[in-house]
Design a protein around this motif. Structure first.
Motif, PDB file in Angstrom:
ATOM      1  N   ARG A 128       0.840  -1.196   0.000  1.00 40.28           N
ATOM      2  CA  ARG A 128       0.000   0.000   0.000  1.00 40.28           C
ATOM      3  C   ARG A 128       0.876   1.249   0.000  1.00 40.28           C
ATOM      4  NH1 ARG A 128      -4.889   0.563   3.970  1.00 40.28           N
ATOM      5  NH2 ARG A 128      -5.989   0.115   2.056  1.00 40.28           N
ATOM      6  N   ARG A 129       0.314   2.335  -0.531  1.00 42.82           N
ATOM      7  CA  ARG A 129       0.991   3.621  -0.483  1.00 42.82           C
ATOM      8  C   ARG A 129       0.181   4.578   0.369  1.00 42.82           C
ATOM      9  NH1 ARG A 129       2.570   5.710  -6.309  1.00 42.82           N
ATOM     10  NH2 ARG A 129       3.810   6.913  -4.856  1.00 42.82           N
ATOM     11  N   ALA A 130       0.813   5.689   0.704  1.00 47.15           N
ATOM     12  CA  ALA A 130       0.169   6.650   1.596  1.00 47.15           C
ATOM     13  C   ALA A 130      -1.135   7.186   1.006  1.00 47.15           C
ATOM     14  CB  ALA A 130       1.122   7.802   1.900  1.00 47.15           C
ATOM     15  N   ASN A 131      -1.237   7.299  -0.331  1.00 41.08           N
ATOM     16  CA  ASN A 131      -2.464   7.819  -0.945  1.00 41.08           C
ATOM     17  C   ASN A 131      -3.587   6.788  -0.983  1.00 41.08           C
ATOM     18  OD1 ASN A 131      -1.859   6.060  -2.986  1.00 41.08           O
ATOM     19  ND2 ASN A 131      -1.274   7.632  -4.483  1.00 41.08           N
ATOM     20  N   GLY A 132      -3.334   5.618  -0.405  1.00 37.23           N
ATOM     21  CA  GLY A 132      -4.385   4.605  -0.314  1.00 37.23           C
ATOM     22  C   GLY A 132      -4.341   3.583  -1.431  1.00 37.23           C
ATOM     23  N   ALA A 133      -3.570   3.866  -2.480  1.00 36.93           N
ATOM     24  CA  ALA A 133      -3.490   2.924  -3.597  1.00 36.93           C
ATOM     25  C   ALA A 133      -2.833   1.624  -3.141  1.00 36.93           C
ATOM     26  CB  ALA A 133      -2.679   3.541  -4.729  1.00 36.93           C
ATOM     27  N   THR A 134      -3.286   0.517  -3.685  1.00 37.77           N
ATOM     28  CA  THR A 134      -2.648  -0.757  -3.354  1.00 37.77           C
ATOM     29  C   THR A 134      -2.088  -1.403  -4.608  1.00 37.77           C
ATOM     30  OG1 THR A 134      -4.737  -1.934  -3.583  1.00 37.77           O
ATOM     31  CG2 THR A 134      -4.132  -1.206  -1.356  1.00 37.77           C
ATOM     32  N   TRP A 135      -1.180  -2.317  -4.388  1.00 37.41           N
ATOM     33  CA  TRP A 135      -0.483  -2.964  -5.495  1.00 37.41           C
ATOM     34  C   TRP A 135      -0.285  -4.427  -5.123  1.00 37.41           C
ATOM     35  CZ3 TRP A 135       5.479  -2.508  -6.301  1.00 37.41           C
ATOM     36  CH2 TRP A 135       5.837  -3.138  -7.498  1.00 37.41           C
ATOM     37  N   ASN A 136      -0.858  -5.327  -5.903  1.00 44.61           N
ATOM     38  CA  ASN A 136      -0.697  -6.755  -5.620  1.00 44.61           C
ATOM     39  C   ASN A 136       0.484  -7.301  -6.400  1.00 44.61           C
ATOM     40  OD1 ASN A 136      -2.934  -7.065  -3.907  1.00 44.61           O
ATOM     41  ND2 ASN A 136      -4.296  -7.020  -5.694  1.00 44.61           N
ATOM     42  N   PHE A 187      14.102   6.687   9.096  1.00 48.47           N
ATOM     43  CA  PHE A 187      13.381   5.423   8.938  1.00 48.47           C
ATOM     44  C   PHE A 187      12.339   5.191  10.032  1.00 48.47           C
ATOM     45  CE2 PHE A 187      17.178   4.746   6.363  1.00 48.47           C
ATOM     46  CZ  PHE A 187      16.607   4.269   5.195  1.00 48.47           C
ATOM     47  N   ALA A 188      11.898   6.273  10.675  1.00 45.08           N
ATOM     48  CA  ALA A 188      10.864   6.120  11.707  1.00 45.08           C
ATOM     49  C   ALA A 188       9.658   5.392  11.111  1.00 45.08           C
ATOM     50  CB  ALA A 188      10.449   7.485  12.234  1.00 45.08           C
ATOM     51  N   LEU A 189       9.093   4.478  11.877  1.00 45.62           N
ATOM     52  CA  LEU A 189       7.967   3.690  11.368  1.00 45.62           C
ATOM     53  C   LEU A 189       6.707   4.550  11.312  1.00 45.62           C
ATOM     54  CD1 LEU A 189       8.444   0.197  13.072  1.00 45.62           C
ATOM     55  CD2 LEU A 189       9.294   1.016  10.868  1.00 45.62           C
ATOM     56  N   ARG A 190       5.991   4.452  10.197  1.00 49.69           N
ATOM     57  CA  ARG A 190       4.769   5.237  10.038  1.00 49.69           C
ATOM     58  C   ARG A 190       3.633   4.625  10.874  1.00 49.69           C
ATOM     59  NH1 ARG A 190       3.039   6.521   5.160  1.00 49.69           N
ATOM     60  NH2 ARG A 190       5.102   6.512   4.171  1.00 49.69           N
ATOM     61  N   ASP A 191       2.713   5.489  11.303  1.00 49.14           N
ATOM     62  CA  ASP A 191       1.629   5.041  12.178  1.00 49.14           C
ATOM     63  C   ASP A 191       0.739   3.984  11.541  1.00 49.14           C
ATOM     64  OD1 ASP A 191       2.326   6.460  14.372  1.00 49.14           O
ATOM     65  OD2 ASP A 191       1.101   8.220  13.850  1.00 49.14           O
ATOM     66  N   GLU A 192       0.620   4.030  10.216  1.00 48.05           N
ATOM     67  CA  GLU A 192      -0.255   3.048   9.546  1.00 48.05           C
ATOM     68  C   GLU A 192       0.159   1.611   9.872  1.00 48.05           C
ATOM     69  OE1 GLU A 192       0.999   5.778   8.111  1.00 48.05           O
ATOM     70  OE2 GLU A 192      -0.194   6.427   6.371  1.00 48.05           O
TER      71      GLU A 192
END
Ligand SMILES: Cc1cc2nc3c(=O)[nH]c(=O)nc-3n(C[C@H](O)[C@H](O)[C@H](O)COP(=O)(O)OP(=O)(O)OC[C@H]3O[C@@H](n4cnc5c(N)ncnc54)[C@H](O)[C@@H]3O)c2cc1C
Ligand SMILES: Cc1cc2nc3c(=O)[nH]c(=O)nc-3n(C[C@H](O)[C@H](O)[C@H](O)COP(=O)(O)OP(=O)(O)OC[C@H]3O[C@@H](n4cnc5c(N)ncnc54)[C@H](O)[C@@H]3O)c2cc1C
Lengths: 377, 425
Positions: free
Chosen positions: B232-240, B338-343
């Motif tokens: 997934r990307r921050a804009n919500g798009a996903t990629w399989n 490289f702080a981990l994002r909240d998501e």
């Protein structure tokens, strides 16, 4: 605000939880308090052996009654309580202990408990990893094991289903003679009766409670399903557990539902620290290796210590305290508190609501402990 | 007694860059020095290899210095327990011995952090480091479709290595955003270990491995083994991405078990040390990753400072304070970059396993207030890994702290506990 509780139980160890269950089921309005989480003290540190023991007729009566209650409850216990009726196997290492087996089998049978003498061959068939030098054993097939903190949680959940209230993270600073508790924040709550079930913390709340912490070490291994099949205890344990003055170790192993093995046990007075006593730990492991040589190669993932709330005469204190008839005790179960919790809960509820108890209660009365014999040997 | 008891003035635990450098420094004194390493080989995460000659130049250099120094090396020996101040229990494949020391340097490194997300326990999902080990051990990777995901510079190293072994590395998914990364990259040239980072990026680019920033795994698919992963990307798009293997690591976390057992103060997930690398406990020092995950240069410098400090060579130690500061600055940038994002904290579903040793799910942990009650009611952290993975996972997911460590530090045989002597020599 006026009193709304019939009983306030101080301590949500397995004993307090069992009392809460029985009292609320009997229709009493119960509040149960603990300074920490449910089952976080002795109950979380213990082994969870539901054992019948015959050191004295009173002990046999209580443990036998308690085991019956556990077996009745077994069907209802959720999986995470890990209740398993694996039986107890008392191992005889010498001729004297083998003689004891023969005496004990009739004691158990006359109390109504199944019991079976195992000769050397059957013993080694039942437990192939035992030292071939072991001479025989006594099998008590209806004994069981469980995971104590989840058993305590189950009991308190049952209590809540009957309307009991649970408050964790609430320390009780004082128990008042007239039926009240003062909490850490200075507020107080009243009830018809206060039940001190604070385990090793009981003497700090009620005077003249002759309970002292008796330290024990435990070790848990990786998973080795089938390596041990019964809870096994050496019969020499009877000799060592009786000596209250000196530190002792005994061979005592328990198969967990997960395939892990719990290895005990040690008994120590006068050391209240959380630190591991490595000398004792080493002796305890040597004893385990003596009884089961191959256990030496198994991998230990954790060692810890816990404290048993012990009384001088090795019987629990159940009923009104010496202080006031509004302050009751349910503590001092030493190494049998998990096993006898259900019986304790039932007896407490019987006494409060005036039902006739199924076994004599006098042996556990706190009144037996007068000022003079409070001293531990 | 003699084969079950050893005594050295200085004992160093760990023969990674920090431990080797500490040994080299401490050996420039008249004290006796021993290095205890659980692996058969020295070199730690970076340089551990059967053949030391095959390591990069810095590795060869430090291996040569280490070999030439007088420190006594004991490999395949794990520090299992601390019996008393100055007394450790050490286990080897054949037996166990009591190890007495006057001063101790802990140089025990760090481990990968795993993050639970749906499907992460499927077969063929590995830790990135684990995947690298597979590659090194000659596991057939030719033509295998691999995704490397998570965070940190190590992903690049792993990706490059896999590529060299013939794997088709479909992408390296770095959770941190390009913005963060640019800031990290831009500040880098002013700091010491810049070449390393550039080399990593160049290498992976040259090998044609796409490096995607701001992507993170949200689900691994498959029934009895991995078949693909959704990023997934921050804009919500996903990629399989259909793949055969997935290597994940979300940075490194210090190994704190021994420090905790010895009673050393821990601050923000690292061992607190003073300028001499001394911990809050008398005679106990610490160097390398446990004081802060900052790469090889930091480990080497801290190791030397500790080695000089424990052997009363303060001037030599002091000369390294400046260079150490640079590596600490680098560590800070690394952590920020490289702080981990909240998501990442919200990827689990109720049936996602959090503690894989004991099969404890997120739903089961919902009734728990802290790591202690989790341990008590669900046995989370009670399995063979002794909570190493799930304690960091639950720290990241729920903010739970691990307040203490129960012995042993590493699993130890029952027999070894029998062998320990309790009297001091
Ligand atoms: C190593 C070991 C092995 C054992 N093995 C077995 C076994 O196999 N079988 C068996 O039957 N028994 C065993 N036991 C004994 C058993 O664990 C205890 O008898 C039992 O847990 C006692 O339960 P309890 O509820 O009385 O005490 P606890 O579980 O200690 O509960 C008392 C509670 O009171 C709370 N409390 C105390 N003071 C206060 C206060 N002031 N305010 C609020 N709350 C307070 C505490 O936080 C605690 O939760 C073992 C014990 C040990 C140490
Ligand atoms: C895949 C990968 C690639 C990397 N690439 C780079 C790079 O290119 N450049 C860079 O600067 N950094 C890189 N790093 C980071 C680098 O490896 C570390 O910064 C460095 O190894 C830290 O050194 P250390 O001595 O502190 O710890 P470690 O290298 O982890 O060494 C610790 C040692 O202690 C031993 N040990 C631990 N516990 C015990 C115990 N109880 N008993 C006995 N022994 C014990 C371990 O076996 C280990 O050998 C990489 C790391 C990884 C995982």
């Amino acid at each position: 605000m006026s009193t709304t509780y019939d009983v306030i139980i101080v301590g949500a160890g397995i004993v307090g939880c069992a009392c809460a269950h029985q009292c609320s089921q009997a229709g009493l309005k119960v509040l149960i308090l603990d300074q920490g989480p449910v089952g976080g003290q002795s109950t979380g540190a213990g082994m969870g052996h539901i054992v019948t023991m015959d050191d004295s007729p009173d002990q046999l009566a209580l443990t036998h009654y308690a085991r019956r209650l556990w077996l009745e409850l077994a069907e209802d216990l959720p999986a995470h309580v890990e209740f398993q009726r694996c039986g107890t196997l008392w191992v005889a290492a010498d001729a004297e202990e083998l003689d004891a087996v023969k005496r004990k089998v009739s004691v158990y049978q006359s109390a109504g408990s199944k019991a079976q003498v195992l000769d050397a061959r059957t013993l080694h068939e039942e437990e192939p990893h035992l030292n071939p030098a072991m001479l025989g054993g006594l099998l008590i097939p209806e004994d069981a094991v469980l995971y104590p903190p989840n058993a305590a949680r189950y009991l308190v959940d049952r209590a809540r289903s009957f309307g009991a209230e649970l408050r964790t993270g609430v320390a009780v600073r004082q128990i008042g003679d007239k039926g009240s508790v003062t909490l850490g924040d200075g507020s107080s709550v009243e009830a018809g009766l206060i039940l001190n079930a604070a385990g090793c913390g009981a003497p700090a709340l009620t005077p003249h409670v002759p309970v002292r912490p008796r330290k024990g070490h435990l070790v848990v291994t990786h998973r080795y399903p089938g390596f041990v099949r019964h809870q096994m205890i050496e019969l020499g344990y009877l000799k060592s557990a009786h000596s209250v003055s000196s530190d002792s170790v005994a061979f005592n192993v328990q198969p967990r539902a997960t395939g892990q093995i719990l290895i005990g046990s040690s008994r120590q007075y006068g050391d209240d620290s959380q630190t591991i006593h490595h000398g004792l730990l080493s002796r305890m492991m040597a004893q385990a290796c003596h009884y089961m040589p191959e256990i030496g190669a198994l991998s230990v993932t954790r060692t810890w210590v816990g404290f048993r709330p012990a009384t001088p005469d090795k019987r629990p204190l159940i009923g009104p305290s010496l202080v006031s008839d509004k302050v009751w005790l349910a503590t001092g179960h030493e190494g049998l508190g998990i096993a006898t919790s259900l019986a304790t809960g039932r007896l407490v509820a019987d006494m409060i609501v005036g039902r006739t108890p199924e076994i004599p209660i006098a042996p556990y009365s706190p009144a037996r402990v007068t000022q003079e014999n409070v001293v531990h040997e | 007694m003699s084969d079950t008891t050893k005594h050295f003035d200085i004992v160093i635990v760990g023969a990674g860059p920090a431990g080797m450098a500490a040994a080299v420094a401490a050996s420039q004194s008249h004290r006796s020095v021993a290095v205890i390493e659980s692996n058969p080989w020295t070199g730690g995460q970076l340089w551990r290899r059967p053949d030391a000659a095959a390591t990069p130049r810095a590795g060869r250099h430090w291996h040569a210095r280490f070999k030439a120094c007088k420190a006594h090396l004991i490999t395949e020996a794990s520090v299992g327990d601390s019996i008393a101040p100055g007394h450790l229990l050490v286990e080897t494949p054949a037996s166990a011995f009591n190890l007495f020391y006057d001063r101790l340097i802990m140089a025990v490194g760090a481990r990968e952090q795993f993050m639970p997300f749906p499907g992460w326990t499927l077969p063929n999902v590995f830790g990135a480091g684990g995947l690298q080990l597979l590659a090194k051990s000659g596991w057939p990777l030719q033509g295998k479709r691999v995704v490397v995901a998570g965070s940190g510079p190590l992903l690049l190293a792993v990706g490059a290595q896999l590529r060299k072994r013939g794997a088709r590395v479909l992408c390296i998914a770095e959770q941190t955003s390009l913005k963060h990364l640019v800031r990290f990259g831009l500040t880098l040239p002013r700091l010491g270990p810049s070449k390393l980072w550039q080399a990593l990026v160049c290498q992976s680019q040259l090998l044609g491995v796409p490096y995607r920033t701001g992507y993170w795994p949200i689900q691994a698919h498959g029934t009895d083994r991995l078949e693909g992963v959704t990023l997934r990307r921050a804009n919500g798009a996903t990629w399989n991405v259909t793949c055969d293997m997935l290597g994940c690591a979300f940075g490194m976390v210090p190994n704190l078990e021994l420090a905790r057992l010895l009673g050393c103060d821990i601050e923000q997930g690292t061992v607190r040390v003073d300028t001499w690398q001394k911990t809050s406990v008398n005679q106990v020092y610490c160097a390398g990753e446990p004081t802060g995950v900052g790469g090889m240069d930091r480990a080497l410098i801290e190791g030397q400072i500790a080695g000089y400090a424990v052997t009363d060579q303060p001037d030599k130690a002091r000369a390294l304070f400046g260079p150490r500061q640079k590596t600490h600055d680098f560590t800070r940038v690394l952590n920020q970059g490289f702080a981990l994002r909240d998501e990442l904290r919200t990827l689990t579903t109720p049936d996602t396993i959090v503690c894989r040793c004991e099969d404890v799910t997120a739903a089961q942990l919902a009734c728990c207030d802290d790591f202690r009650t989790a341990r008590l009611y669900t046995r989370c952290g009670m399995g063979p890994c002794q909570g190493r993975n799930c304690s960091t996972a639950t720290h990241t997911l729920y903010g739970w702290e691990t307040e203490f460590s129960r012995p042993p530090v590493t699993p130890i045989r029952v027999r070894s506990l029998v062998d320990l002597s309790v009297e001091k020599e």
